[in-house]
Design a protein around this motif. Structure first.
Motif, mmCIF file in Angstrom:
data_model
loop_
_atom_site.group_PDB
_atom_site.id
_atom_site.type_symbol
_atom_site.label_atom_id
_atom_site.label_comp_id
_atom_site.label_asym_id
_atom_site.label_seq_id
_atom_site.Cartn_x
_atom_site.Cartn_y
_atom_site.Cartn_z
ATOM 1 N N GLY A 20 55.728 -81.912 44.125
ATOM 2 C CA GLY A 20 55.135 -80.582 44.151
ATOM 3 C C GLY A 20 55.008 -80.009 42.754
ATOM 4 O O GLY A 20 55.556 -80.540 41.784
ATOM 5 N N LYS A 21 54.309 -78.898 42.637
ATOM 6 C CA LYS A 21 54.013 -78.342 41.312
ATOM 7 C C LYS A 21 55.186 -77.600 40.683
ATOM 8 O O LYS A 21 55.339 -77.607 39.460
ATOM 9 C CB LYS A 21 52.818 -77.386 41.406
ATOM 10 N N TYR A 22 56.004 -76.949 41.487
ATOM 11 C CA TYR A 22 56.999 -76.043 40.929
ATOM 12 C C TYR A 22 58.400 -76.410 41.424
ATOM 13 O O TYR A 22 58.685 -76.345 42.619
ATOM 14 C CB TYR A 22 56.666 -74.599 41.301
ATOM 15 N N LEU A 23 59.259 -76.774 40.502
ATOM 16 C CA LEU A 23 60.607 -77.224 40.849
ATOM 17 C C LEU A 23 61.645 -76.500 40.006
ATOM 18 O O LEU A 23 61.544 -76.439 38.786
ATOM 19 C CB LEU A 23 60.734 -78.735 40.634
ATOM 20 N N SER A 263 46.722 -74.914 37.728
ATOM 21 C CA SER A 263 46.577 -76.361 37.580
ATOM 22 C C SER A 263 47.822 -77.013 36.986
ATOM 23 O O SER A 263 47.962 -78.236 37.007
ATOM 24 C CB SER A 263 45.366 -76.685 36.690
ATOM 25 N N HIS A 264 48.758 -76.206 36.456
ATOM 26 C CA HIS A 264 49.935 -76.750 35.782
ATOM 27 C C HIS A 264 51.077 -77.033 36.757
ATOM 28 O O HIS A 264 51.211 -76.373 37.788
ATOM 29 C CB HIS A 264 50.436 -75.775 34.709
ATOM 30 N N SER A 265 51.904 -78.012 36.384
ATOM 31 C CA SER A 265 53.149 -78.280 37.095
ATOM 32 C C SER A 265 54.303 -77.868 36.187
ATOM 33 O O SER A 265 54.297 -78.187 34.993
ATOM 34 C CB SER A 265 53.270 -79.762 37.446
ATOM 35 N N VAL A 266 55.286 -77.163 36.762
ATOM 36 C CA VAL A 266 56.378 -76.617 35.955
ATOM 37 C C VAL A 266 57.720 -76.960 36.597
ATOM 38 O O VAL A 266 57.929 -76.715 37.790
ATOM 39 C CB VAL A 266 56.268 -75.084 35.809
ATOM 40 N N THR A 267 58.632 -77.520 35.808
ATOM 41 C CA THR A 267 60.000 -77.788 36.231
ATOM 42 C C THR A 267 60.950 -77.062 35.294
ATOM 43 O O THR A 267 60.822 -77.174 34.072
ATOM 44 C CB THR A 267 60.317 -79.293 36.186
ATOM 45 N N VAL A 268 61.893 -76.307 35.860
ATOM 46 C CA VAL A 268 62.903 -75.650 35.037
ATOM 47 C C VAL A 268 64.290 -76.099 35.493
ATOM 48 O O VAL A 268 64.512 -76.377 36.663
ATOM 49 C CB VAL A 268 62.808 -74.107 35.102
ATOM 50 N N VAL A 269 65.207 -76.183 34.538
ATOM 51 C CA VAL A 269 66.587 -76.583 34.820
ATOM 52 C C VAL A 269 67.519 -75.518 34.256
ATOM 53 O O VAL A 269 67.340 -75.069 33.124
ATOM 54 C CB VAL A 269 66.927 -77.940 34.161
#
Length: 608
Positions: A20-23, A263-269
């Motif tokens: 998915g796009k947002y994690l 259109s962007h995929s973003v993952t944050v930790v």
């Protein structure tokens, strides 16, 4: 890639393979966040087919960035695939955006603009503070607190939910409080803060210079124009990964959101319990808002995964950390057990230093640990709270080697000047050719090493170099661990050591200051606890006026040690040796009388 996935636990695998796009990955201390993030970046390249130059990593610090790059290289070597994407700090990213803005004639700065610390604006314009905060005679303190207020208001702190980007938006009716160690809380009037900002804006325009927060503010402005700069930046990166998201400010969150579209995929930790830089603008609410924001964009493409299996510490250390933070934030992945954490109660920093140094000598002399396995963490070291200095004094008396981080020098500042010279001399040339020319010229080794390091991190052209020089300006270089390590808890974040000492607990010490932010102090102490792998020693005294961290630790399964001296007791508790003998004799008499009474009752019961 399957070889890497087999190495991960279930939650880590889920995070890596989520398409998915947002994690949002909530990663407790020691749960392998760097491993997971590196694996996901590699998965994005190998399984999702993303080009390396379409991937952007954003890290909060240079040290965290280095760890991520090292893990990426390790995984790439194992699978024989994968390149190094651009991984920047927020400030080096902002610098890159401003360069686009200058090229597109959209930035308020000109080519070759410089960066300084906020407090250094005074050196460019000595009349900067004239007529401001006139109630305070110490102008050094005034410059410090005005600079801090100026940064906090642009980062999004205090009364506003959004960072203020223009001085005309300051609410003149509200005071802006800044806490100092020397004078306590100082209230900055809105009108003084506005004048300070307005004068700095004039300096920036004349001198073509800004501070680090000024770069973030300008980058946001350029992106929100939705013009050429935005198009260039937004189209360059499709996959964005942000490490240590709990340490980002509201302004940095705004920078991230301003550069992306659907259109962007973003993952944050991140980990809300490790938010320890709120004094510098960090806002843990960014983690909460991530899900809220992207659920409105595409609810089906948003996922949250928790990493809780701790690979770092013994079960005893983990239990204490969870008990202290009052939630089961992490669990041991293999039920590894060891020593009970020691809570050492002593009533002076001098005695604390004595205990720490003698214990270290015993651990080293027994051959259990090398000096570099041992880290001493202190909350603060200053003229008002000389914790590190006291420990060093005792270590030196026992001839124990130690390593301590020193204040930032001017080395990185001179490096940026050298980089500017390189840009002027080798404009638009590939860095591999520049390196060859520098070697032919027998150039300064510092510059050569820096250029090669920048290339290993993804720099390709001379124009990329300043982005990496910015990072060196931001923080003190890591020290070499040649002996027992002394650091503040802030400096130890993200690191781990076999043996950890934490000092000094007590009022105004830890929690720190006369009016501490208890929530932040709790998170900071939690970070300190979770640096320990095998042995943990907590040294201090019980708090009276503030929350007692030592008492809170004693509620867990720990070893409680009293470390005092008779001389100290006589001097500080008011009891002479004669008093103590009298008290002991009285106590003995009372105990004998109590035992005699109990025996009498027993004899009486036997009669029945």
């Amino acid at each position: 890639m399957s070889k890497i996935l087999e190495y991960l636990n279930i939650e880590q695998q889920q995070a890596v393979t989520y398409k998915g796009k947002y994690l949002q990955i909530n990663a407790g201390p020691g749960t392998g966040k760097t491993t997971t993030l590196a694996a996901k970046i590699l998965y994005t390249q190998s399984e999702l087919g993303a080009d390396t130059d379409k991937i952007l990593g954003i890290s909060f610090s240079r040290s965290a960035k280095s760890q991520l790059l090292n893990k990426l290289e390790e995984f790439s070597d194992q699978v024989g695939f994968g390149g190094k994407p651009a991984i920047l700090t927020f400030h080096s990213l902002a610098h890159r955006i401003i360069k686009y803005g200058i090229h597109c004639s959209e930035s308020r700065f000109r080519s070759g603009f410089q960066r300084i610390n906020t407090e250094d604006f005074l050196s460019l314009e000595p009349s900067l503070l004239k007529g401001l905060c006139i109630d305070y005679a110490d102008r050094t303190v005034v410059n410090k607190v005005l600079s801090q207020a100026y940064n906090l208001i642009r980062q999004g702190n205090w009364f506003q939910s959004n960072p203020i980007e223009y001085y005309d938006d300051i609410d003149l009716s509200k005071p802006y409080p800044v806490t100092t160690y020397e004078y306590g809380r100082i209230l900055i009037k809105g009108n003084d803060l506005k004048k300070f900002w307005k004068r700095i804006s004039k300096i920036e325009k004349l001198k073509n210079v800004t501070d680090f927060q000024g770069m973030i503010t300008e980058a946001i402005r350029l992106l929100q124009l939705r013009n050429q700069t935005y198009n260039a930046v937004s189209s360059q990166y499709h996959y964005i990964f942000v490490d240590e998201y709990q340490d980002t400010s509201i302004a940095q969150e705004k920078l991230l959101l301003s550069m992306i579209d659907t259109s962007h995929s973003v993952t944050v930790v991140g980990d809300k319990n490790q938010t320890i830089y709120t004094f510098n603008g960090s806002n843990s609410e960014n983690l909460n808002r991530f899900n809220e924001h992207f659920s409105k964009v595409d609810r089906k493409s948003v996922k949250q995964i928790d990493l809780i299996q701790n690979y770092r510490s013994t079960g005893e250390v983990i239990t204490l950390a969870n008990d202290f933070i009052r939630e089961k934030n992490i669990v041991s992945y293999d039920a590894r057990t060891g020593f009970k954490p020691a809570v050492v109660e002593t009533h002076s920093i001098d005695l604390a230093a004595s205990y720490v140094s003698n214990t270290i000598k015993e651990l080293v002399d027994n051959g259990e640990y090398a000096p570099s396995d041992i880290c001493i963490l202190y909350r603060k070291n200053s003229a008002y709270s000389p914790q590190g200095d006291k420990v060093i004094e005792h270590l030196e008396n026992l001839n124990i080697a130690y390593t301590r981080k020193h204040p930032q020098n001017q080395k990185s500042r001179s490096l940026t000047a050298l980089v500017t010279d390189l840009e002027n001399e080798y404009e638009d040339e590939p860095l591999d050719e520049v390196v060859a020319k520098l070697m032919e010229k027998d150039a300064d080794k510092t510059v050569l090493i820096f250029v090669k390091d920048a290339m290993s991190q993804g720099a390709v052209e001379v124009d990329d170099l300043m982005d990496y020089a910015i990072e060196l300006e931001e923080e003190v270089p890591d020290m070499e661990d040649k002996g027992v390590i002394l650091k503040t808890v802030h400096d130890a974040k993200g690191l781990e050591y076999p043996v950890v000492f934490i000092l000094y607990l007590g009022d105004r010490e830890f929690p720190h200051s006369s009016q501490p932010d208890i929530d932040e102090e709790i998170r900071l102490f939690y970070v300190g606890l979770t640096r320990a792998q095998n042995r943990l020693y907590i040294v201090g005294e019980k708090g009276i006026h503030q929350e007692s961290f030592l008492d809170n630790c004693l509620h867990s399964n720990v070893e409680h040690i009293h470390y005092h001296s008779s001389r100290f007791e006589e001097k500080n508790d008011g009891f002479t040796s004669r008093d103590k003998n009298l008290i002991n004799e009285t106590t003995k008499q009372l105990k004998d009388a109590e035992e005699k009474e109990q025996q009498g009752l027993k004899d009486l019961m036997d009669l029945f």
